[in-house]
Design a protein around this motif. Structure first.
Motif, PDB file in Angstrom:
ATOM      1  N   PHE A 102       0.812  -1.213   0.000  1.00 63.96           N
ATOM      2  CA  PHE A 102       0.000   0.000   0.000  1.00 63.96           C
ATOM      3  C   PHE A 102       0.845   1.261   0.000  1.00 63.96           C
ATOM      4  CE2 PHE A 102      -3.300  -3.004   1.000  1.00 63.96           C
ATOM      5  CZ  PHE A 102      -4.373  -2.489   0.292  1.00 63.96           C
ATOM      6  N   LEU A 103       2.069   1.189   0.509  1.00 59.45           N
ATOM      7  CA  LEU A 103       2.980   2.329   0.360  1.00 59.45           C
ATOM      8  C   LEU A 103       3.343   2.525  -1.106  1.00 59.45           C
ATOM      9  CD1 LEU A 103       5.415   2.029   3.405  1.00 59.45           C
ATOM     10  CD2 LEU A 103       3.907   3.954   2.872  1.00 59.45           C
ATOM     11  N   GLN A 104       3.623   1.417  -1.809  1.00 58.17           N
ATOM     12  CA  GLN A 104       3.914   1.514  -3.243  1.00 58.17           C
ATOM     13  C   GLN A 104       2.699   2.052  -3.997  1.00 58.17           C
ATOM     14  OE1 GLN A 104       3.959  -1.961  -5.967  1.00 58.17           O
ATOM     15  NE2 GLN A 104       6.114  -1.464  -6.296  1.00 58.17           N
ATOM     16  N   ILE A 162      -7.488   9.426   0.360  1.00 60.12           N
ATOM     17  CA  ILE A 162      -8.641   8.811   1.046  1.00 60.12           C
ATOM     18  C   ILE A 162      -9.026   7.472   0.423  1.00 60.12           C
ATOM     19  CG2 ILE A 162     -11.097   9.097   1.578  1.00 60.12           C
ATOM     20  CD1 ILE A 162     -10.555  12.072   1.980  1.00 60.12           C
ATOM     21  N   PRO A 163      -9.160   7.354  -0.917  1.00 67.49           N
ATOM     22  CA  PRO A 163      -9.471   6.031  -1.489  1.00 67.49           C
ATOM     23  C   PRO A 163      -8.450   4.961  -1.124  1.00 67.49           C
ATOM     24  CG  PRO A 163      -9.791   7.726  -3.141  1.00 67.49           C
ATOM     25  CD  PRO A 163      -9.150   8.389  -1.971  1.00 67.49           C
ATOM     26  N   SER A 168      -7.187   0.058   1.897  1.00 66.42           N
ATOM     27  CA  SER A 168      -6.302  -0.660   2.823  1.00 66.42           C
ATOM     28  C   SER A 168      -7.046  -1.246   4.007  1.00 66.42           C
ATOM     29  CB  SER A 168      -5.196   0.280   3.311  1.00 66.42           C
ATOM     30  OG  SER A 168      -5.716   1.261   4.183  1.00 66.42           O
ATOM     31  N   GLN A 169      -8.270  -0.769   4.265  1.00 65.20           N
ATOM     32  CA  GLN A 169      -9.050  -1.277   5.395  1.00 65.20           C
ATOM     33  C   GLN A 169     -10.036  -2.378   4.993  1.00 65.20           C
ATOM     34  OE1 GLN A 169      -8.231  -0.148   8.491  1.00 65.20           O
ATOM     35  NE2 GLN A 169      -6.681   0.970   7.318  1.00 65.20           N
ATOM     36  N   ILE A 170     -10.108  -2.691   3.706  1.00 71.44           N
ATOM     37  CA  ILE A 170     -11.036  -3.718   3.225  1.00 71.44           C
ATOM     38  C   ILE A 170     -10.486  -5.106   3.546  1.00 71.44           C
ATOM     39  CG2 ILE A 170     -12.094  -4.695   1.144  1.00 71.44           C
ATOM     40  CD1 ILE A 170     -12.098  -1.927  -0.062  1.00 71.44           C
ATOM     41  N   SER A 171     -11.358  -6.072   3.781  1.00 71.55           N
ATOM     42  CA  SER A 171     -10.939  -7.456   4.025  1.00 71.55           C
ATOM     43  C   SER A 171     -10.580  -8.131   2.705  1.00 71.55           C
ATOM     44  CB  SER A 171     -12.077  -8.243   4.697  1.00 71.55           C
ATOM     45  OG  SER A 171     -12.356  -7.696   5.965  1.00 71.55           O
ATOM     46  N   PHE A 172      -9.453  -8.846   2.714  1.00 69.30           N
ATOM     47  CA  PHE A 172      -8.983  -9.563   1.536  1.00 69.30           C
ATOM     48  C   PHE A 172      -9.051 -11.064   1.780  1.00 69.30           C
ATOM     49  CE2 PHE A 172      -7.334  -6.166  -1.109  1.00 69.30           C
ATOM     50  CZ  PHE A 172      -7.217  -5.110  -0.210  1.00 69.30           C
ATOM     51  N   CYS A 173      -9.486 -11.801   0.761  1.00 66.94           N
ATOM     52  CA  CYS A 173      -9.620 -13.250   0.865  1.00 66.94           C
ATOM     53  C   CYS A 173      -8.832 -13.911  -0.272  1.00 66.94           C
ATOM     54  CB  CYS A 173     -11.084 -13.674   0.750  1.00 66.94           C
ATOM     55  SG  CYS A 173     -12.163 -12.956   2.005  1.00 66.94           S
ATOM     56  N   GLY A 174      -8.696 -15.233  -0.170  1.00 67.91           N
ATOM     57  CA  GLY A 174      -8.141 -15.988  -1.289  1.00 67.91           C
ATOM     58  C   GLY A 174      -6.636 -16.107  -1.256  1.00 67.91           C
ATOM     59  N   LEU A 189      -8.424  -4.900  -5.819  1.00 63.43           N
ATOM     60  CA  LEU A 189      -9.866  -4.970  -5.567  1.00 63.43           C
ATOM     61  C   LEU A 189     -10.438  -6.327  -5.963  1.00 63.43           C
ATOM     62  CD1 LEU A 189     -10.926  -1.386  -6.717  1.00 63.43           C
ATOM     63  CD2 LEU A 189     -10.906  -2.267  -4.381  1.00 63.43           C
ATOM     64  N   ALA A 190      -9.785  -7.008  -6.895  1.00 66.69           N
ATOM     65  CA  ALA A 190     -10.236  -8.346  -7.285  1.00 66.69           C
ATOM     66  C   ALA A 190     -10.031  -9.364  -6.170  1.00 66.69           C
ATOM     67  CB  ALA A 190      -9.491  -8.799  -8.536  1.00 66.69           C
ATOM     68  N   LEU A 191      -9.190  -9.055  -5.190  1.00 65.15           N
ATOM     69  CA  LEU A 191      -8.909  -9.969  -4.076  1.00 65.15           C
ATOM     70  C   LEU A 191      -9.758  -9.689  -2.844  1.00 65.15           C
ATOM     71  CD1 LEU A 191      -4.988 -10.097  -4.196  1.00 65.15           C
ATOM     72  CD2 LEU A 191      -6.622 -11.652  -5.273  1.00 65.15           C
ATOM     73  N   THR A 192     -10.617  -8.680  -2.894  1.00 60.55           N
ATOM     74  CA  THR A 192     -11.448  -8.366  -1.736  1.00 60.55           C
ATOM     75  C   THR A 192     -12.518  -9.428  -1.536  1.00 60.55           C
ATOM     76  OG1 THR A 192     -12.885  -6.980  -3.104  1.00 60.55           O
ATOM     77  CG2 THR A 192     -11.080  -5.884  -1.941  1.00 60.55           C
ATOM     78  N   CYS A 193     -12.932  -9.596  -0.283  1.00 59.98           N
ATOM     79  CA  CYS A 193     -13.935 -10.621   0.029  1.00 59.98           C
ATOM     80  C   CYS A 193     -15.281 -10.304  -0.603  1.00 59.98           C
ATOM     81  CB  CYS A 193     -14.104 -10.741   1.555  1.00 59.98           C
ATOM     82  SG  CYS A 193     -12.586 -11.226   2.407  1.00 59.98           S
ATOM     83  N   THR A 194     -15.635  -9.034  -0.669  1.00 58.61           N
ATOM     84  CA  THR A 194     -16.876  -8.604  -1.316  1.00 58.61           C
ATOM     85  C   THR A 194     -16.561  -7.497  -2.307  1.00 58.61           C
ATOM     86  OG1 THR A 194     -17.294  -7.006   0.465  1.00 58.61           O
ATOM     87  CG2 THR A 194     -18.326  -9.182   0.661  1.00 58.61           C
TER      88      THR A 194
END
Length: 311
Positions: A102-104, A162-163, A168-174, A189-194
């Motif tokens: 997320f820094l990158q 802000i985006p 960075s606060q979204i849950s990631f799955c997979g 965004l393709a790796l987010t749970c929802t």
């Protein structure tokens, strides 16, 4: 940031996995050598412009001060991605930490945003110089030039803040595998749970505003410049004016032409291979070509470069 592990995911993975350019080990080494040379040439080319402007008193004008700052920006921009990409070529795991990712993400997009604003104020500078030549020294003062440069950096680093914090606060799955050589919003965004439709829409709107508002400003500036140049009675004067603007227009075409392909529409709609190629062009190839474009089309810069090489 929340990370959800699946049964197939072991806790030994400490971040995302950047696939980069998958190929055999020999191919990875060749890519490492190729991009190392490109990175060094980019640093040398843009660094030479900065040194030439710093040491040649004749280049201490707003046009060249903006160019030197733009070259410094290009060095930062390419450094936000290439060193990590080079490390990944030699890595077996290709892991990037969550904070590193997320820094990158933040620096890559902030520097790209700053570049959009810089290209706009460079067009504004050319408009004042050509359309208001007698008033130019009064209008484009050192103070105004400094304020424009500082404003570009501040606005660029605030645009996507802000985006990026929200993502960075979204849950990631997979599997946490990113089929890219950098942390780009589409693969992330393709790796987010929802599905985060609101974030995707917000990012698309911000990207569109960032691209189209400065781009339209640049086009209007050069339309006015073209009108003014066509009124110049001397053919030599017209050639000089077109030569002054030609290098900047070439850089604008390279940068905006490739970036608009990617970020005007949601990134998830593009194939992974296309994402990599287009991103590679505007993030690595364009910073390499910019010093060549500016130095070859500008007599003062060529003269200063020759003096710099002889010292």
């Amino acid at each position: 940031m929340k990370i959800s592990n699946t049964p197939n995911n072991s806790n030994t993975i400490t971040g995302f996995i950047l696939l980069g350019f998958p190929c055999p080990r020999e191919g990875q080494i060749l890519l490492f050598l190729l991009f190392s040379v490109v990175y060094l040439l980019t640093l040398m080319g843009n660094g030479s412009i900065i040194c030439a402007v710093h040491w040649d008193q004749r280049l201490h004008t707003p046009m060249y001060i903006l160019l030197a700052n733009f070259s410094f920006l290009e060095i930062c921009y390419v450094t936000s991605t290439v060193p990590n990409m080079l490390a990944n070529f030699l890595s077996d795991t290709k892991v990037i930490s969550f904070s590193g990712c997320f820094l990158q993400f933040y620096f890559f997009f902030s520097l790209g945003s700053t570049e959009c604003f810089f290209l706009a104020i460079m067009a504004f500078d050319r408009y004042l110089a050509i359309c208001w030549p007698l008033h130019y020294p009064i209008l484009m003062t050192r103070c105004l030039c400094t304020n424009l440069v500082v404003s570009c950096w501040i606005l660029g680093f605030l645009w996507f803040l802000i985006p990026i914090i929200v993502i960075s606060q979204i849950s990631f799955c997979g599997s946490r595998i990113i089929d890219h050589f950098l942390c780009d919003p589409g693969p992330l965004l393709a790796l987010t749970c929802t599905r985060a439709a609101a974030i995707e829409l917000t990012s698309s709107i911000l990207s569109s505003l960032l691209l189209f508002v400065p781009f339209l400003f640049i086009m209007v500036s050069y339309a006015l410049v073209l009108t003014a140049v066509l009124r110049v009675p001397s053919a030599a004067g017209r050639r000089k004016a077109f030569s002054t603007c030609g290098s900047h227009l070439a850089v604008v075409s390279l940068f905006y032409g490739s970036v608009m392909v990617m970020y005007v529409s949601p990134t998830s709609e593009h194939e992974a291979g296309m994402q990599k190629i287009v991103t590679l062009f505007y993030s690595v190839v364009t910073p390499l070509l910019n010093p060549v474009i500016y130095s070859l089309r500008n007599k003062d810069m060529k003269h200063s470069m020759k003096k710099l090489l002889r010292t």
